[in-house]
Design a protein around this motif. Structure first.
Motif, mmCIF file in Angstrom:
data_model
loop_
_atom_site.group_PDB
_atom_site.id
_atom_site.type_symbol
_atom_site.label_atom_id
_atom_site.label_comp_id
_atom_site.label_asym_id
_atom_site.label_seq_id
_atom_site.Cartn_x
_atom_site.Cartn_y
_atom_site.Cartn_z
ATOM 1 N N SER A 1 0.707 -1.160 -0.048
ATOM 2 C CA SER A 1 0.002 0.049 -0.116
ATOM 3 C C SER A 1 0.838 1.245 0.045
ATOM 4 O O SER A 1 2.056 1.161 0.253
ATOM 5 C CB SER A 1 -0.800 -0.007 1.094
ATOM 6 O OG SER A 1 -1.493 1.025 1.343
ATOM 7 N N ARG A 2 0.198 2.538 -0.398
ATOM 8 C CA ARG A 2 1.014 3.674 -0.186
ATOM 9 C C ARG A 2 0.581 4.218 1.089
ATOM 10 O O ARG A 2 1.084 5.572 1.332
ATOM 11 C CB ARG A 2 0.729 4.541 -1.233
ATOM 12 C CG ARG A 2 1.229 4.194 -2.697
ATOM 13 C CD ARG A 2 1.474 5.445 -3.662
ATOM 14 N NE ARG A 2 2.588 6.311 -2.942
ATOM 15 C CZ ARG A 2 1.897 7.564 -2.908
ATOM 16 N NH1 ARG A 2 0.627 7.958 -2.721
ATOM 17 N NH2 ARG A 2 2.913 8.605 -2.513
ATOM 18 N N ASP A 3 -0.179 3.705 2.069
ATOM 19 C CA ASP A 3 -0.691 4.140 3.170
ATOM 20 C C ASP A 3 0.201 3.495 4.183
ATOM 21 O O ASP A 3 0.244 2.207 4.591
ATOM 22 C CB ASP A 3 -2.062 3.733 3.395
ATOM 23 C CG ASP A 3 -2.781 4.298 4.861
ATOM 24 O OD1 ASP A 3 -2.155 4.976 5.571
ATOM 25 O OD2 ASP A 3 -3.918 4.059 4.935
ATOM 26 N N PHE B 1 11.121 4.782 -1.384
ATOM 27 C CA PHE B 1 11.306 6.189 -1.925
ATOM 28 C C PHE B 1 11.830 6.195 -3.021
ATOM 29 O O PHE B 1 12.978 5.349 -3.290
ATOM 30 C CB PHE B 1 11.793 7.281 -0.769
ATOM 31 C CG PHE B 1 11.198 7.152 0.550
ATOM 32 C CD1 PHE B 1 10.214 7.951 0.712
ATOM 33 C CD2 PHE B 1 11.622 5.884 1.441
ATOM 34 C CE1 PHE B 1 9.500 8.151 2.033
ATOM 35 C CE2 PHE B 1 10.821 6.112 2.719
ATOM 36 C CZ PHE B 1 9.800 7.084 2.958
ATOM 37 N N ILE B 2 11.878 7.053 -4.082
ATOM 38 C CA ILE B 2 12.492 7.307 -5.076
ATOM 39 C C ILE B 2 12.452 8.876 -5.579
ATOM 40 O O ILE B 2 11.548 9.680 -5.059
ATOM 41 C CB ILE B 2 11.683 6.712 -6.461
ATOM 42 C CG1 ILE B 2 12.635 6.481 -7.868
ATOM 43 C CG2 ILE B 2 10.341 7.155 -6.601
ATOM 44 C CD1 ILE B 2 12.119 5.753 -8.600
ATOM 45 N N ASN C 1 3.160 12.756 -0.930
ATOM 46 C CA ASN C 1 4.646 12.763 -1.329
ATOM 47 C C ASN C 1 4.606 11.628 -2.611
ATOM 48 O O ASN C 1 4.516 10.495 -2.339
ATOM 49 C CB ASN C 1 5.451 12.259 -0.145
ATOM 50 C CG ASN C 1 6.741 12.264 -0.847
ATOM 51 O OD1 ASN C 1 7.253 12.690 -1.901
ATOM 52 N ND2 ASN C 1 7.605 11.575 -0.015
ATOM 53 N N SER C 2 4.774 12.144 -3.769
ATOM 54 C CA SER C 2 4.826 11.207 -4.717
ATOM 55 C C SER C 2 6.012 10.528 -4.987
ATOM 56 O O SER C 2 6.240 9.433 -5.592
ATOM 57 C CB SER C 2 4.752 12.001 -6.158
ATOM 58 O OG SER C 2 5.728 12.958 -6.497
ATOM 59 N N ASN C 3 7.283 10.904 -4.392
ATOM 60 C CA ASN C 3 8.267 10.093 -4.074
ATOM 61 C C ASN C 3 8.554 9.221 -3.142
ATOM 62 O O ASN C 3 9.205 8.431 -3.267
ATOM 63 C CB ASN C 3 9.618 11.031 -3.618
ATOM 64 C CG ASN C 3 9.949 12.272 -4.485
ATOM 65 O OD1 ASN C 3 9.578 13.447 -4.021
ATOM 66 N ND2 ASN C 3 10.174 12.161 -5.731
ATOM 67 N N PHE C 4 7.050 8.955 -2.242
ATOM 68 C CA PHE C 4 6.984 7.690 -1.335
ATOM 69 C C PHE C 4 6.235 6.543 -2.306
ATOM 70 O O PHE C 4 5.104 6.732 -2.773
ATOM 71 C CB PHE C 4 6.251 7.862 -0.387
ATOM 72 C CG PHE C 4 6.069 6.789 0.771
ATOM 73 C CD1 PHE C 4 6.839 6.123 0.933
ATOM 74 C CD2 PHE C 4 4.720 6.819 0.985
ATOM 75 C CE1 PHE C 4 6.382 4.943 1.788
ATOM 76 C CE2 PHE C 4 4.323 5.884 1.802
ATOM 77 C CZ PHE C 4 5.217 4.862 1.956
#
Length: 271
Positions: A189-191, A203-204, A258-261
């Motif tokens: 998930s992203r949560d 992360f990126i 955060n789109s990097n996450f």
């Protein structure tokens, strides 16, 4: 963060510390070395799978790992608990057998993974300055090296497991965060609220072609290596998620905004 290195078959960029709170190093897409083994920090050449591996090649979920080398039942929680405890232990003092060239965020993942499956005898415990007491007993069904893939425990290519994968370099003993996240883990998930003890936060920063990882310990705590070399002051840090969210460097906020996450990831051998 990870420092780029030169492998036996792919040229890496020279390492460069980019500064900042966590620090980044440029990657050429992660490091992956075929047909190698790792013995709790050092990397050695290996050319064979474990004896008796013939016939144990079923991969019923087609995730790239043979069924015989995946964990089921309570062993999943046991591995995750030991993996997290070992990663946290390096905050109190990095073990001597964690090779200096492997000391970055991806190296912490690899070191904790292998040692979570190692035989935990008196000699093993003696190498730690301090090991937070795991809540679970040892993994019961498997011990490193694994019965089929031996020391080549990190997947670096897609597809279901095939007997020739180690020789083809699809399973290796050492790999970078990008390959680990893409092929050796599954995205949960992203949560951040979905994270369990022993999960990994990825992360990126696409403009820098760099990846970073943190181990989630439970209780809103994470541990990670900053990525700098020992000479540059690289260290392992232990922080709360709340502290991460207060950082000026927003690229490392484990937040949906955060789109990097990239999200919360889990090892395939637990899935």
């Amino acid at each position: 963060m990870e420092r780029a290195v030169t492998t036996v078959w792919r040229r890496g960029l020279s390492s460069g510390w980019l500064g900042g709170l966590l620090g980044l190093a440029l990657l050429t897409g992660g490091l992956a070395q075929p047909v190698q083994s790792q013995t709790q920090g050092s990397v050695q050449t290996a050319t064979q799978t474990a004896p008796g591996a013939a016939g144990r090649v079923a991969d019923s979920d087609a995730d790239g790992y043979p069924d015989a080398d995946e964990l089921v039942g309570q062993d999943r929680a046991r591995f995750a608990d030991w993996f997290a405890a070992i990663a946290q232990s390096q905050y109190y003092g990095m073990n001597r057998d964690w090779a200096a060239q492997d000391r970055d965020c991806g190296g912490l993942l690899r070191y904790a993974f292998i040692n979570a499956l190692a035989a935990h005898d008196a000699a093993w415990f003696a190498k730690f300055n301090y090991l937070p007491r795991p809540h679970q007993m040892d993994v019961q069904a498997l011990t490193y090296p694994l019965p089929v893939i031996s020391r080549s425990v990190f997947r670096v290519a897609g597809g279901a497991y095939q007997p020739g994968d180690i020789a083809a370099g699809k399973l290796v003993g050492r790999s970078g965060v990008q390959y680990l996240a893409t092929y050796a883990m599954v995205k949960v998930s992203r949560d951040i609220n979905r994270a369990r003890r022993g999960d990994v936060l990825i992360f990126i920063r696409p403009n820098l072609r760099s990846y970073h990882s943190m181990v989630y310990l439970g209780g809103n705590l994470v541990v990670y290596h900053t990525g700098a070399s020992p000479a540059e002051g690289g260290e392992v840090r232990l922080l709360s998620v709340q502290s991460l969210l207060r950082y000026a460097e927003r690229a490392f906020h484990p937040a949906l905004s955060n789109s990097n996450f990239l999200g919360v990831y889990r090892w395939k051998i637990l899935d």
